[in-house]
Design a protein around this motif. Structure first.
Motif, PDB file in Angstrom:
ATOM      1  N   ARG A 155      -2.260   0.199   9.912  1.00 34.57           N
ATOM      2  CA  ARG A 155      -3.299  -0.842   9.993  1.00 34.57           C
ATOM      3  C   ARG A 155      -3.889  -1.150   8.617  1.00 34.57           C
ATOM      4  O   ARG A 155      -4.086  -2.313   8.262  1.00 34.57           O
ATOM      5  N   GLU A 156      -4.176  -0.098   7.865  1.00 33.08           N
ATOM      6  CA  GLU A 156      -4.765  -0.301   6.540  1.00 33.08           C
ATOM      7  C   GLU A 156      -3.789  -1.026   5.620  1.00 33.08           C
ATOM      8  O   GLU A 156      -4.182  -1.906   4.856  1.00 33.08           O
ATOM      9  N   THR A 157      -2.522  -0.687   5.700  1.00 32.36           N
ATOM     10  CA  THR A 157      -1.511  -1.315   4.853  1.00 32.36           C
ATOM     11  C   THR A 157      -1.367  -2.798   5.169  1.00 32.36           C
ATOM     12  O   THR A 157      -1.112  -3.606   4.273  1.00 32.36           O
ATOM     13  N   LEU A 158      -1.541  -3.165   6.427  1.00 33.58           N
ATOM     14  CA  LEU A 158      -1.373  -4.556   6.843  1.00 33.58           C
ATOM     15  C   LEU A 158      -2.596  -5.426   6.555  1.00 33.58           C
ATOM     16  O   LEU A 158      -2.515  -6.654   6.684  1.00 33.58           O
ATOM     17  N   ARG A 159      -3.713  -4.800   6.160  1.00 33.23           N
ATOM     18  CA  ARG A 159      -4.906  -5.580   5.826  1.00 33.23           C
ATOM     19  C   ARG A 159      -4.624  -6.466   4.620  1.00 33.23           C
ATOM     20  O   ARG A 159      -3.763  -6.159   3.792  1.00 33.23           O
ATOM     21  N   GLU A 160      -5.384  -7.538   4.515  1.00 36.54           N
ATOM     22  CA  GLU A 160      -5.201  -8.462   3.395  1.00 36.54           C
ATOM     23  C   GLU A 160      -5.443  -7.764   2.051  1.00 36.54           C
ATOM     24  O   GLU A 160      -4.718  -7.985   1.082  1.00 36.54           O
ATOM     25  N   ALA A 161      -6.469  -6.923   2.003  1.00 37.70           N
ATOM     26  CA  ALA A 161      -6.774  -6.167   0.781  1.00 37.70           C
ATOM     27  C   ALA A 161      -6.935  -4.693   1.162  1.00 37.70           C
ATOM     28  O   ALA A 161      -8.052  -4.227   1.404  1.00 37.70           O
ATOM     29  N   PRO A 162      -5.826  -3.959   1.241  1.00 34.85           N
ATOM     30  CA  PRO A 162      -5.906  -2.544   1.648  1.00 34.85           C
ATOM     31  C   PRO A 162      -6.775  -1.722   0.691  1.00 34.85           C
ATOM     32  O   PRO A 162      -6.765  -1.938  -0.518  1.00 34.85           O
TER      33      PRO A 162
END
Length: 59
Positions: free
Chosen positions: A22-29
């Motif tokens: 989930r964190e990796t897929l965020r726009e700004a991890p």
């Protein structure tokens, strides 16, 4: 048969994997959060492998 400890560790490992994904897929991890999550996942993986080794050594 999986012991309770192995089951709990595998659940925690799976949850950490999900959080990392989930964190990796965020726009700004958040790189610091990712680092912390990955360190935790590695620690859980190390404990899991130790438990598996002991379980199979006893057989």
């Amino acid at each position: 048969m999986m012991s309770g400890m192995l089951y709990r560790l595998s659940v925690v490992h799976r949850k950490l994997e999900d959080e990392i994904r989930r964190e990796t897929l965020r726009e700004a991890p958040d790189t610091f959060r990712l680092l912390r999550l990955k360190k935790l996942r590695l620690a859980v993986k190390d404990r899991l492998s130790g438990h598996w080794r002991r379980a199979f050594a006893a057989v």
